[in-house]
Write a protein that holds these residues in place. Structure first.
Motif, PDB file in Angstrom:
ATOM      1  N   THR A 155       0.709  -1.334   0.007  1.00  0.00           N
ATOM      2  CA  THR A 155       0.045  -0.074   0.057  1.00  0.00           C
ATOM      3  C   THR A 155       0.794   1.363   0.141  1.00  0.00           C
ATOM      4  O   THR A 155       0.520   2.075  -0.746  1.00  0.00           O
ATOM      5  N   GLY A 156       2.086   1.168   0.929  1.00  0.00           N
ATOM      6  CA  GLY A 156       2.849   2.338   0.814  1.00  0.00           C
ATOM      7  C   GLY A 156       3.652   2.738  -0.686  1.00  0.00           C
ATOM      8  O   GLY A 156       3.608   3.759  -0.900  1.00  0.00           O
ATOM      9  N   GLU A 157       3.989   1.725  -1.128  1.00  0.00           N
ATOM     10  CA  GLU A 157       4.714   1.572  -2.635  1.00  0.00           C
ATOM     11  C   GLU A 157       3.671   2.213  -3.816  1.00  0.00           C
ATOM     12  O   GLU A 157       4.254   2.895  -4.294  1.00  0.00           O
ATOM     13  N   LEU A 158       2.592   1.709  -3.583  1.00  0.00           N
ATOM     14  CA  LEU A 158       1.928   2.181  -4.627  1.00  0.00           C
ATOM     15  C   LEU A 158       0.911   3.252  -4.522  1.00  0.00           C
ATOM     16  O   LEU A 158       0.542   4.081  -5.294  1.00  0.00           O
ATOM     17  N   CYS A 159       0.421   3.645  -3.251  1.00  0.00           N
ATOM     18  CA  CYS A 159      -0.528   4.496  -2.768  1.00  0.00           C
ATOM     19  C   CYS A 159      -0.200   5.513  -1.697  1.00  0.00           C
ATOM     20  O   CYS A 159      -0.996   6.282  -1.355  1.00  0.00           O
ATOM     21  N   ALA A 160       1.159   5.766  -1.375  1.00  0.00           N
ATOM     22  CA  ALA A 160       1.291   6.506  -0.275  1.00  0.00           C
ATOM     23  C   ALA A 160       0.948   8.027  -0.427  1.00  0.00           C
ATOM     24  O   ALA A 160       0.437   8.686   0.605  1.00  0.00           O
ATOM     25  N   ILE A 391      -7.070   1.024  -4.452  1.00  0.00           N
ATOM     26  CA  ILE A 391      -6.834   2.413  -4.608  1.00  0.00           C
ATOM     27  C   ILE A 391      -5.875   2.475  -6.084  1.00  0.00           C
ATOM     28  O   ILE A 391      -6.570   3.344  -6.697  1.00  0.00           O
ATOM     29  N   HIS A 392      -5.095   1.765  -6.442  1.00  0.00           N
ATOM     30  CA  HIS A 392      -4.233   1.929  -7.680  1.00  0.00           C
ATOM     31  C   HIS A 392      -5.147   1.777  -8.763  1.00  0.00           C
ATOM     32  O   HIS A 392      -5.297   2.769  -9.911  1.00  0.00           O
ATOM     33  N   ASP A 393      -6.145   0.775  -8.813  1.00  0.00           N
ATOM     34  CA  ASP A 393      -7.189   0.355  -9.857  1.00  0.00           C
ATOM     35  C   ASP A 393      -7.961   1.527 -10.160  1.00  0.00           C
ATOM     36  O   ASP A 393      -8.318   1.932 -11.144  1.00  0.00           O
ATOM     37  N   LEU A 394      -8.563   2.193  -8.863  1.00  0.00           N
ATOM     38  CA  LEU A 394      -9.467   3.170  -8.958  1.00  0.00           C
ATOM     39  C   LEU A 394      -8.858   4.333  -9.709  1.00  0.00           C
ATOM     40  O   LEU A 394      -9.316   5.111 -10.483  1.00  0.00           O
ATOM     41  N   LYS A 395      -7.656   4.533  -9.342  1.00  0.00           N
ATOM     42  CA  LYS A 395      -6.861   5.854  -9.715  1.00  0.00           C
ATOM     43  C   LYS A 395      -6.486   5.785 -11.500  1.00  0.00           C
ATOM     44  O   LYS A 395      -6.807   6.828 -12.092  1.00  0.00           O
ATOM     45  N   ARG A 396      -6.014   4.655 -11.773  1.00  0.00           N
ATOM     46  CA  ARG A 396      -5.867   4.547 -13.321  1.00  0.00           C
ATOM     47  C   ARG A 396      -7.085   4.514 -14.055  1.00  0.00           C
ATOM     48  O   ARG A 396      -6.989   4.828 -15.196  1.00  0.00           O
ATOM     49  N   ARG A 397      -8.158   4.239 -13.554  1.00  0.00           N
ATOM     50  CA  ARG A 397      -9.424   4.091 -14.396  1.00  0.00           C
ATOM     51  C   ARG A 397     -10.176   5.613 -14.216  1.00  0.00           C
ATOM     52  O   ARG A 397     -11.417   5.711 -14.723  1.00  0.00           O
ATOM     53  N   VAL A 434      -7.890   7.227   4.835  1.00  0.00           N
ATOM     54  CA  VAL A 434      -8.644   7.690   3.689  1.00  0.00           C
ATOM     55  C   VAL A 434      -7.999   7.932   2.468  1.00  0.00           C
ATOM     56  O   VAL A 434      -6.700   8.629   2.364  1.00  0.00           O
ATOM     57  N   ALA A 435      -8.540   7.721   1.205  1.00  0.00           N
ATOM     58  CA  ALA A 435      -7.984   8.169   0.128  1.00  0.00           C
ATOM     59  C   ALA A 435      -9.321   8.454  -1.008  1.00  0.00           C
ATOM     60  O   ALA A 435     -10.427   7.861  -0.769  1.00  0.00           O
ATOM     61  N   GLY A 436      -8.961   9.408  -1.890  1.00  0.00           N
ATOM     62  CA  GLY A 436      -9.678   9.697  -3.071  1.00  0.00           C
ATOM     63  C   GLY A 436     -10.806  10.681  -2.337  1.00  0.00           C
ATOM     64  O   GLY A 436     -10.946  11.317  -1.474  1.00  0.00           O
ATOM     65  N   GLY A 437     -11.723  10.946  -3.535  1.00  0.00           N
ATOM     66  CA  GLY A 437     -13.049  11.619  -3.146  1.00  0.00           C
ATOM     67  C   GLY A 437     -12.855  12.974  -2.299  1.00  0.00           C
ATOM     68  O   GLY A 437     -13.578  13.672  -1.652  1.00  0.00           O
TER      69      GLY A 437
END
Length: 501
Positions: A155-160, A391-397, A434-437
């Protein structure tokens, strides 16, 4: 099923009472009980329910929204803050000393020890004085340099740089009733109340015609700690309850599938007959909006029988995506599938997906009274890759900007050792992510003291999180009130504006 159809045709007569009676019996035989749960969604989206609620004084006026959907991940049992999102190197420095022997003995004199504590069983969970070192290493991740434990490395590597860590949460229940408190804002001794998912359901309605708008994945809370009330609507009514689905294309919606041996064409004929009967009633009562919505709800129930299996069928997903979520790995397959299903639901307009992980007691629990290192390392290995993938998949889409992802748990764990290698329940300070939105990424908000004991900077009770989500969804918590159901000031919370982009 043929005999049921014949019975309906045989009893079809001018008497509306007779028609209504056979129709009810038909619905029971056809297994359409779930249709009733969809009525509220259709009424609300079409404005019928809103009009009725407005007349009762509880109409919701939406605010500008930054998000459309929420994926609410809840780790049952109490994840350790110091071995996840709030590393504390002072625990290692003063390991095996008592808190009084360390430079931080003032921790035990804090008014928060009693001020915000409401015990179900007095004295059951005491302060553990012997400092227990961190059971895992930690490091900085991303360009932001966000510090997290190595158990959350994926999670840290992909989404920090997309994560906001709130390190200053607190609650008042030091037993597992805090699970229901995290979802409702009310202490377990006060009984069940509407959950955050049901408030979103009530306030916003649906974005789709084929799926529930409040979905529950994973094993919900145990009966000891709220049970189905962990995703229930209580006084808002059952139409706002979460609907449990299973990530199994063959049986994703328990109790709503047609009987075995029923052909699709046969069921389509049954629904067509039902539609004709409903339209006869509608012709007699053309100004009845509730009847019109009910007709739509039956159609929705039929549509769900096709839409729900599709949303949990991953055959169309690329091999790369399936690997991203860890579907080929025994440790991550179950939770990874649930996270992938959550992403697919967001794509299809589901408002609120509540995803449970862990259990109360046993090897699947985050409740680490003993052997924390072994237990937490296994549990983190189950969720770290899937959450990072989500989180990564939501972001790239292009979906993360309008989807709020929450990683929560009911409380943290004690800085002091319980027994030789565990940590007890700890409501005084813990972490969520929390992430996004419309939430800022790559930041840590709030802080606990040097031992991770008390939330001391920008303290937030659990309903502050609720208020933040509602604000980002365009809802004012103070407008979400039902006549005759007085809400307390603490119920509303305060949006955490410092973390908003």
């Amino acid at each position: 099923m043929q005999s049921n159809r014949s019975s309906i045709l045989a009893t079809f007569a001018p008497s509306h009472l007779c028609i209504e009676s056979t129709r009810r019996r038909f619905l029971v035989d056809a297994g359409l009980g779930f249709g009733a749960l969809a009525v509220g969604a259709m009424l609300q989206r079409d404005g019928v329910l809103r009009a009725a609620e407005s007349a009762a004084g509880s109409h919701v006026s939406p605010l500008p929204a930054r998000a459309k959907s929420v994926i609410w991940i809840f780790l049952i049992g109490g994840m350790s803050q110091v071995e996840s999102f709030d590393p504390k190197p002072e625990l290692n420095k003063y390991a095996d000393k008592t808190i009084e022997e360390s430079p931080y003995k003032a921790t035990l004199e804090s008014p928060y020890l009693k001020k915000n504590l409401r015990e179900v069983i007095e004295g059951l969970h005491k302060v553990h004085p012997k400092i227990f070192p961190m059971q895992v290493g930690y490091r900085k991740f991303g360009q932001s340099g966000l510090e997290m434990s190595e158990w959350w490395s994926r999670t840290g590597e992909l989404c920090a740089d997309d994560l906001c860590l709130v390190r200053s949460m607190w609650t008042t229940d030091n037993n597992h009733g805090a699970q229901i408190q995290f979802h409702t804002g009310r202490h377990s001794l006060e009984g069940p109340y509407p959950t955050i998912g049901s408030w979103v359901h009530y306030g916003l309605g649906s974005l789709n015609d084929n799926l529930p708008q409040f979905v529950v994945l994973g094993t919900p809370l145990a009966d000891c700690c709220g049970g189905v009330q962990g995703h229930g609507a209580n006084y808002l009514g059952p139409k706002h309850n979460g609907i449990q689905l299973v990530v199994d294309p063959k049986n994703p919606l328990p109790f709503a599938a047609p009987d075995q041996g029923t052909y699709q064409e046969e069921q389509a004929g049954e629904f067509a007959l039902l539609g004709r009967l409903n339209r006869l009633s509608a012709a007699d009562y053309p100004d009845d909006p509730a009847l019109a919505a009910r007709i739509k709800s039956y159609e929705l129930a039929y549509q769900m029988q096709a839409a729900v299996p599709d949303v949990v069928n991953f055959a169309a997903e690329s091999a790369e995506t399936q690997k991203l979520y860890g579907l080929e790995n025994a440790a991550t397959k179950t939770f990874g599938g649930q996270c992938l299903a959550a992403r697919r639901m967001v794509e299809r307009g589901v408002r609120f997906i509540q995803l449970f992980h862990g259990s109360n007691g046993g090897a699947g629990a985050w409740d680490a009274h003993g052997d924390l290192k072994n237990g937490h390392s296994k549990l983190c290995a189950q969720v770290d890759q899937p959450i990072a993938a989500l989180i990564h998949d939501l972001k790239r889409r292009g979906l993360l900007s309008e989807t709020l992802v929450v990683i929560g748990t009911e409380f943290g764990r004690t800085p002091g050792a319980q027994g030789s290698n565990g940590r007890d329940h700890h409501p005084y300070g813990f972490s969520i992510a929390v992430a996004g939105g419309g939430i800022q990424g790559g930041i840590a908000h709030g802080a606990t003291d040097e031992l991770g004991f008390h939330a001391v900077e920008n303290r937030h009770y659990v309903t502050d999180l609720h208020a933040t989500l509602l604000h980002q969804l365009g809802l004012d918590p103070r407008q979400l009130e039902i006549p005759g159901r007085k809400r307390l000031e603490i119920d509303f919370g305060m949006p955490i504006r410092e973390i908003m982009a």
